[in-house]
Structure formats: structure tokens, C-alpha cells
Scaffold this motif. Sequence first.
Motif, PDB file in Angstrom:
ATOM      1  N   ARG A 135       0.883  -1.203   0.046  1.00 29.91           N
ATOM      2  CA  ARG A 135      -0.093   0.136   0.171  1.00 29.91           C
ATOM      3  C   ARG A 135       0.811   1.382   0.076  1.00 29.91           C
ATOM      4  O   ARG A 135       0.633   1.942  -0.703  1.00 29.91           O
ATOM      5  N   GLU A 139       0.824   4.214  -2.813  1.00 33.38           N
ATOM      6  CA  GLU A 139       0.600   5.350  -2.745  1.00 33.38           C
ATOM      7  C   GLU A 139       1.379   6.447  -3.213  1.00 33.38           C
ATOM      8  O   GLU A 139       1.099   7.446  -3.856  1.00 33.38           O
ATOM      9  N   LEU A 166      -7.031   1.814  -5.226  1.00 31.01           N
ATOM     10  CA  LEU A 166      -5.987   3.045  -4.969  1.00 31.01           C
ATOM     11  C   LEU A 166      -6.322   3.729  -6.654  1.00 31.01           C
ATOM     12  O   LEU A 166      -5.723   4.839  -6.760  1.00 31.01           O
TER      13      LEU A 166
END
Length: 256
Positions: A135, A139, A166
Motif C-alpha cells: 500500500r 500510494e 487506489l
Amino acid sequence: MMTAQNVLVNAEAEEILDNNGKVAIIIDDFGGKTGGVRQFFESDIPITLAIMPFLESSTEQAELAYEQGLEVMIHLPLEPKRGKKSWLGPLPITSDLDTEEVKKRVEKAIENVPHAKGINNHMGSKIVEDERIMRAILEVAKEHDFYIIDSGTSGKSVIPELATELNVPYAVRDSFLDDSFSSREHVYKQMLMLCNMAENYGEAIAIGHVGIKGKNTFNGINDALPYLEKKNISIVPVSHLLETEIEKKPDTFWQE
């Protein structure tokens, strides 16, 4: 003068071109001066270069690839379940790092490999299953408008799920062209299989490597080019095969 008939002919030609199969060939492990590097740079094969950061020639090769119109990716070293950390090179992403340090290392890799458009994983069978670390990586990728390619080192990878969540463009590798023992003939046969995938499914993504057997990889790919031409299969940058928000929502994307 452009006529309605010319427009129609051009549109039909573009549609035929779009209907031809497409393949992306990612070549991993650039960044050093190993086997195959020179051959790929001296060729006209439109590969996508996956460059390991922080090596002796990482930045230089990224600049050269950009000058030659080749797409650049970061071949991000991630900890595997088995193997030595020393195999990963400088500043790898390992499971003992906190989230902030993971992000810092990804940012440093982006600085070290200019012109990169995306990321794929070097090794990483352990990390691609770790939601916290992946993650963090994704990001950072999103902040830089990067895509991510799952190299397929683990069947339990969380990359597809997190990338979807995302909204990071992603794909999963379809085929490996080589391994540490691959011959020129093996790579050629893998290229024919890749071509068949593109014929059947419209597109396919393969990964090969420079290194000890890098010249074999180059020669095997080069040998297969006439076959691809015969089958009307085009080699394109990997970003051309990724679905974007515009493609997902062509009628409403402009409103968002």
C-alpha cells in the motif's frame, strides 16, 4: 484536401491497426553493464526498460533510453521469501522497514531513475503479499501518476486488489521469456508463444532479462521479429496496454 471519404478510410485503417495484436516486452535488470545491455540499446526493438535503482549506470541508462524514445520503468527490489538480501542491491524494500522508510526508498528510486513511467517488482515474493508495504509503494506510485506491473512472483500478490482500490493502472505479467539457463532457442519459442497469446487475447505482456544470459535473450527476441511482423503483432510500450480512467468511463471522465 481532406474529404469525408478520406476520413472514413483513415478511420477504417486505424480500426484495423487497433484490432491487430499487441505485446509489451519488459526487459528487467538494467542499471549495470551486463550481457545484452549494449545489444538492446543498439537495436530498434521498442522494449520497455526496467531499471534497478542505485546501480552504477541506473541514471545514465534511464537518460539514454529516454533519448531513444524507449519507455522506462523502475525495477524495484523487494524482499523474497527465499534468498539473500544481498541479491537485491542497494536500498531494497524489506519487511523490517517502517512505512515511512518504505515511502522514502521508493521516492529515492524515482529520483535515481529519471523519466520512469511505472514500477515492477524485482523478486519480492514476500513483499507483494504484504498489504502494509505494498500500500505504501502504491500510494507513492499514485502520487507520481505511475502504473505498476506485477511481475508474478507470488500467486498471493495483493497488487491487483490494492491497485484497483487506489486507482493505480496495473497489469500482471503473462509470460517470462527467459531464466538463468535460457538458450537463444528457448527465448525464441517463448516469443512465439507470446505472439499466440496476443493473437488470441489481443495483447500480452512478457518479461525478459539482461545479465548472464542477456545476449541469448536479445538474440531470441530479435530472431522472432519476422514472425511477429508476419502475424501483424506490434511491440508497444507497456503503458499502451493499461486501462486508464478515460477508458473505464469515456462518457463521464471529463466531468470528474
